[in-house]
Write an enzyme that holds these catalytic residues in place. Structure first.
Site, PDB file in Angstrom:
ATOM      1  N   ARG A 120      -0.725 -16.804   0.868  1.00  0.00           N
ATOM      2  CA  ARG A 120      -1.469 -15.960   1.814  1.00  0.00           C
ATOM      3  C   ARG A 120      -2.819 -16.633   2.023  1.00  0.00           C
ATOM      4  NH1 ARG A 120      -2.263  -9.498   2.006  1.00  0.00           N
ATOM      5  NH2 ARG A 120      -0.185  -9.807   2.887  1.00  0.00           N
ATOM      6  N   HIS A 147       2.760 -13.035  10.195  1.00  0.00           N
ATOM      7  CA  HIS A 147       3.144 -12.306   8.968  1.00  0.00           C
ATOM      8  C   HIS A 147       4.673 -12.105   9.000  1.00  0.00           C
ATOM      9  CE1 HIS A 147       2.684 -10.111   5.404  1.00  0.00           C
ATOM     10  NE2 HIS A 147       2.055  -9.041   5.809  1.00  0.00           N
ATOM     11  N   GLN A 150       6.657  -9.522   6.707  1.00  0.00           N
ATOM     12  CA  GLN A 150       6.476  -8.118   7.074  1.00  0.00           C
ATOM     13  C   GLN A 150       7.404  -7.739   8.227  1.00  0.00           C
ATOM     14  OE1 GLN A 150       4.192  -5.725   5.593  1.00  0.00           O
ATOM     15  NE2 GLN A 150       5.704  -4.484   6.658  1.00  0.00           N
ATOM     16  N   ASP A 239      -1.357  -1.472  13.535  1.00  0.00           N
ATOM     17  CA  ASP A 239      -1.935  -2.146  12.368  1.00  0.00           C
ATOM     18  C   ASP A 239      -3.447  -1.911  12.416  1.00  0.00           C
ATOM     19  OD1 ASP A 239      -2.340  -3.856  10.201  1.00  0.00           O
ATOM     20  OD2 ASP A 239      -1.993  -5.704  11.321  1.00  0.00           O
ATOM     21  N   CYS A 279       2.314  -1.648   8.792  1.00  0.00           N
ATOM     22  CA  CYS A 279       2.550  -2.536   7.652  1.00  0.00           C
ATOM     23  C   CYS A 279       1.724  -2.153   6.438  1.00  0.00           C
ATOM     24  CB  CYS A 279       2.299  -3.988   8.048  1.00  0.00           C
ATOM     25  SG  CYS A 279       0.580  -4.364   8.427  1.00  0.00           S
ATOM     26  N   ARG A 307       9.935  -4.616   1.842  1.00  0.00           N
ATOM     27  CA  ARG A 307       9.378  -5.970   1.656  1.00  0.00           C
ATOM     28  C   ARG A 307      10.090  -6.650   0.481  1.00  0.00           C
ATOM     29  NH1 ARG A 307       4.188  -7.336   3.223  1.00  0.00           N
ATOM     30  NH2 ARG A 307       4.707  -9.354   2.301  1.00  0.00           N
TER      31      ARG A 307
HETATM   32  N1  NVA Z   1      -3.308  -7.670  10.236  1.00  0.00           N
HETATM   33  C1  NVA Z   1      -3.613  -7.323   8.869  1.00  0.00           C
HETATM   34  C2  NVA Z   1      -2.359  -7.166   8.069  1.00  0.00           C
HETATM   35  C3  NVA Z   1      -2.567  -6.776   6.640  1.00  0.00           C
HETATM   36  C4  NVA Z   1      -1.301  -6.721   5.869  1.00  0.00           C
HETATM   37  C5  NVA Z   1      -4.503  -8.393   8.265  1.00  0.00           C
HETATM   38  O1  NVA Z   1      -4.264  -9.582   8.537  1.00  0.00           O
HETATM   39  O2  NVA Z   1      -5.433  -8.053   7.531  1.00  0.00           O
HETATM   40  N1   CP Z   2       1.501  -5.234   4.461  1.00  0.00           N
HETATM   41  C1   CP Z   2       0.957  -6.100   3.585  1.00  0.00           C
HETATM   42  O1   CP Z   2       1.148  -7.311   3.668  1.00  0.00           O
HETATM   43  O2   CP Z   2       0.230  -5.508   2.597  1.00  0.00           O
HETATM   44  P1   CP Z   2      -0.720  -6.221   1.533  1.00  0.00           P
HETATM   45  O3   CP Z   2      -1.913  -6.752   2.260  1.00  0.00           O
HETATM   46  O4   CP Z   2      -1.071  -5.126   0.559  1.00  0.00           O
HETATM   47  O5   CP Z   2       0.056  -7.330   0.863  1.00  0.00           O
END
Ligand code: NVA
Ligand code: CP
Length: 323
Positions: A120, A147, A150, A239, A279, A307
């Site tokens: 990540r 992502h 997800q 989101d 998500c 997930r």
């Molecule tokens: N769009 C959000 C998703 C978090 C799981 C982010 O990138 O923070």
């Molecule tokens: N939806 C998701 O990826 O959650 P986290 O940021 O908690 O991993």
């Protein structure tokens, strides 16, 4: 044998299948998604009935987090243990990644000692650089751009609740972010209709999303009015207004997105059997009304749990191929 002779060759064995990565949704074909979704259902069913499924004994997953996570960490970690393997958890703060060791060097070292890597991070290009120097499969656990794990879980969840997603209509309300980009790729590959409504200036970057040239049986349309995007939709999803890494824009975004809160009125114009997804993490009263996310049309807890099941299928597939 000399004590100093390397016990293992420094290159992969001859004839080893090429390493596959999962860096964005378009890395797999429609046919592969058919397999993966079926396999995830099989793996979930086994887990739910307490039947052991451990094809990855002795294999290790390295998880690298440069951004915070709850679901991604827990789902990959629990999932890998359930598959019989082990997990190493690294963050920028507690590894040399935070002390400017080149990403290429990190990839070479980590992929010598582990069998699969989940990352990540911020830019997709960073993930790609890691993958280019990795001897083992690399999975995108979220980047600024995409992502895919997800969306795989979201599609699995839709099918679980409502059957095939091909031909259905998905309404995205909110930011043209990593999730929206990935929905666009998925619509092209899996043949559903994607409607996207974002405030002006926060549109999906269609070039970044790089959807396959043809939408196949799917389609993609943008809407200025979120109510219009939701009218008759089978799935309404949103989101956070401010994704990780964009926190300095928070106040500006709160104003710009005020009309993009998924509320009961939007759900009322959607199809009678429409479901709601997010998500997570969610901000009740911002991108979604509490009555919607905590209401009867919401499937967000199944979505979060799934997930783990889809990622177990994904890791098994990347390491062992079709079973
Ligand atoms: N769009 C959000 C998703 C978090 C799981 C982010 O990138 O923070
Ligand atoms: N939806 C998701 O990826 O959650 P986290 O940021 O908690 O991993």
């Amino acid at each position: 044998m000399s004590f100093f002779k390397p016990a293992v060759p420094s290159t992969l064995p001859k004839g080893a299948p090429p390493v596959r990565h999962y860096l964005q949704f378009t890395d797999f074909s429609t046919e592969e998604y058919g397999y993966l979704l079926e396999r995830a259902a099989f793996i979930k069913q086994k887990f739910k009935t307490f039947q052991r499924h451990q094809p990855l004994v002795d294999r290790t997953l390295a998880m690298i987090f440069e951004k915070a996570s709850t679901r991604t960490r827990v789902s990959f970690e629990a999932g890998m243990y359930q598959l019989g393997g082990s997990v190493v958890h690294l963050t920028t703060g507690d590894s040399q990644l935070g002390r400017s060791e080149p990403i290429e060097d990190s990839a070479k070292v980590i992929s010598r000692m582990t069998d699969i890597v989940m990352i990540r991070t911020y830019e997709q290009s960073k993930l790609e650089r890691f993958a280019a120097h990795s001897r083992v499969p690399v999975i995108n656990g979220l980047t600024n751009e995409f992502h895919p794990c997800q969306i795989l879980a979201d599609i699995f969840t839709y099918i679980e609740h409502r059957g095939p997603i091909a031909g259905k209509t998905v309404a995205w309300v909110g930011d043209g972010n990593n999730m929206a980009n990935t929905w666009l790729q998925a619509a092209a590959l899996l043949g559903f209709h994607l409607r996207v409504s974002t405030p002006s200036g926060y549109e999906v970057n269609e070039i970044t999303a790089a959807a396959p040239a043809s939408m196949g049986a799917g389609s993609y349309k943008t809407y200025a009015d979120p109510m219009e995007a939701c009218a008759g939709a089978d799935l309404v999803t949103t989101d956070v207004w401010t994704s990780m890494g964009f926190e300095t824009e928070n106040e500006v975004r709160r104003k710009a997105f005020a009309a993009w809160c998924v509320d009961r009125k939007m759900m009322a114009v959607a199809a009678p059997k429409a479901i709601f997804m997010h998500c997570l993490p969610a901000h009740r009263g911002e991108e979604v009304e509490a009555e919607v996310i905590d209401g009867p049309q919401s499937v967000v807890w199944d979505e979060a749990e799934n997930r783990m099941h889809v990622q177990k299928a994904l890791m098994e597939y990347l390491l062992l191929g079709k079973q």
